[in-house]
Design a protein around this motif. Sequence first.
Motif, mmCIF file in Angstrom:
data_model
loop_
_atom_site.group_PDB
_atom_site.id
_atom_site.type_symbol
_atom_site.label_atom_id
_atom_site.label_comp_id
_atom_site.label_asym_id
_atom_site.label_seq_id
_atom_site.Cartn_x
_atom_site.Cartn_y
_atom_site.Cartn_z
ATOM 1 N N UNK A 66 7.078 3.552 2.736
ATOM 2 C CA UNK A 66 7.884 4.576 3.421
ATOM 3 C C UNK A 66 8.404 3.928 4.711
ATOM 4 N N UNK A 67 9.261 4.667 5.430
ATOM 5 C CA UNK A 67 9.746 4.117 6.706
ATOM 6 C C UNK A 67 8.577 3.892 7.658
ATOM 7 N N UNK A 68 7.596 4.795 7.627
ATOM 8 C CA UNK A 68 6.477 4.705 8.585
ATOM 9 C C UNK A 68 5.585 3.497 8.276
ATOM 10 N N UNK A 69 5.035 3.453 7.053
ATOM 11 C CA UNK A 69 4.137 2.324 6.782
ATOM 12 C C UNK A 69 4.922 1.011 6.683
ATOM 13 N N UNK A 119 18.832 8.712 -0.314
ATOM 14 C CA UNK A 119 19.592 7.778 0.541
ATOM 15 C C UNK A 119 19.049 7.772 1.961
ATOM 16 N N UNK A 120 18.659 8.958 2.483
ATOM 17 C CA UNK A 120 18.165 9.005 3.866
ATOM 18 C C UNK A 120 16.837 8.252 3.990
ATOM 19 N N UNK A 121 15.944 8.485 3.037
ATOM 20 C CA UNK A 121 14.632 7.825 3.095
ATOM 21 C C UNK A 121 14.792 6.309 2.964
ATOM 22 N N UNK A 122 15.690 5.889 2.056
ATOM 23 C CA UNK A 122 15.899 4.449 1.834
ATOM 24 C C UNK A 122 16.524 3.817 3.082
ATOM 25 N N UNK A 123 17.501 4.527 3.666
ATOM 26 C CA UNK A 123 18.142 4.000 4.880
ATOM 27 C C UNK A 123 17.147 3.941 6.026
ATOM 28 N N UNK A 124 16.221 4.909 6.066
ATOM 29 C CA UNK A 124 15.208 4.899 7.130
ATOM 30 C C UNK A 124 14.330 3.645 7.005
ATOM 31 N N UNK A 125 14.036 3.223 5.786
ATOM 32 C CA UNK A 125 13.239 1.995 5.601
ATOM 33 C C UNK A 125 14.042 0.788 6.087
ATOM 34 N N UNK A 126 15.331 0.791 5.737
ATOM 35 C CA UNK A 126 16.222 -0.304 6.169
ATOM 36 C C UNK A 126 16.225 -0.418 7.705
ATOM 37 N N UNK A 134 7.449 0.101 8.573
ATOM 38 C CA UNK A 134 7.655 -0.427 9.928
ATOM 39 C C UNK A 134 6.432 -1.229 10.358
ATOM 40 N N UNK A 135 5.245 -0.664 10.106
ATOM 41 C CA UNK A 135 4.012 -1.346 10.527
ATOM 42 C C UNK A 135 3.805 -2.630 9.730
ATOM 43 N N UNK A 136 4.022 -2.564 8.408
ATOM 44 C CA UNK A 136 3.821 -3.757 7.571
ATOM 45 C C UNK A 136 4.794 -4.869 7.951
ATOM 46 N N UNK A 137 6.035 -4.480 8.216
ATOM 47 C CA UNK A 137 7.048 -5.498 8.507
ATOM 48 C C UNK A 137 6.813 -6.118 9.882
ATOM 49 N N UNK A 138 6.405 -5.279 10.857
ATOM 50 C CA UNK A 138 6.144 -5.798 12.205
ATOM 51 C C UNK A 138 4.964 -6.765 12.197
ATOM 52 N N UNK A 139 4.019 -6.523 11.305
ATOM 53 C CA UNK A 139 2.835 -7.398 11.221
ATOM 54 C C UNK A 139 3.229 -8.835 10.860
ATOM 55 N N UNK A 140 4.302 -8.949 10.084
ATOM 56 C CA UNK A 140 4.773 -10.282 9.697
ATOM 57 C C UNK A 140 4.193 -10.720 8.366
ATOM 58 N N UNK A 141 4.694 -11.846 7.861
ATOM 59 C CA UNK A 141 4.161 -12.396 6.611
ATOM 60 C C UNK A 141 4.963 -12.023 5.389
#
Length: 254
Positions: free
Chosen positions: A201-204, A226-233, A206-213
Amino acid sequence: MRPMLVGNWKMNGDGTCLPLIAAIADAAARYPGVEVTLCPPATLLDRARSIAPALGLGAQDCHAERDGAHTGDLSAAMLREAGADLVLLGHSERRHDHGEDDALIAAKLRTARAAGLRVLLCVGETAADHAAGRSVAVVREQLTRSLGGADGEGLAIAYEPVWAIGSDRVPEGAEVAAIADAIRDSFPGEAPRVLYGGSVTAENGAALFAQGGIDGFLVGRQSLDADAFTAILKAMLQASTVRHRHPEGGHCDR
Ligand code: PEP
């Protein structure tokens, strides 16, 4: 390397969903910092390509043979002609529901590449393997066998723990990063991009992507909105800034 976001619609979507494809194409054009690919059902590829010429489009599977007496199946070349530039291979729903093994996936990979398709190869351990602490070993073995000697050219890998897909459970960021590293280490030359998939999801995300790797996400349910997918983007782009501020991988004690 540009991060990548891939949406997998599975067996969902028909002609009434073309506005949704247009909305996703619009978001992809507005945020070019992330490479977006959408994998709708094969029946929509041709129309999706007409209304969204610049959007990355993927198929969800292809046959291992180039052509022949395979009623109901689609070849890599047919999918390419319909508008796909990528194909998902080895998704856990095909491995588990259709009994696809690594040798078959390796054959599909060879055929897909020969037809000019890029490949997003999915690997991931079951809940039992995860509980037994065998995630890295299982993923490495699956990867080696599914590659069948292929190099990283035109390839991306999706780490998708079977227990996380469609479940609303996600692994710890550190665990995902360690498995992504193990995947990269399996390539002697330049390593392909490694995506994570499973209840993103956008929430998890964001955390996974910020962690790196990881270099992006493979998303199921949230790509049907579309809104949920764009929020992940957008979350990926915001998290990229955090990663740049913490180049060792974005680990932050606060
Ligand atoms: C998937 O099908 O690859 C997937 C990750 O699904 P979901 O995001 O719905 O868990």
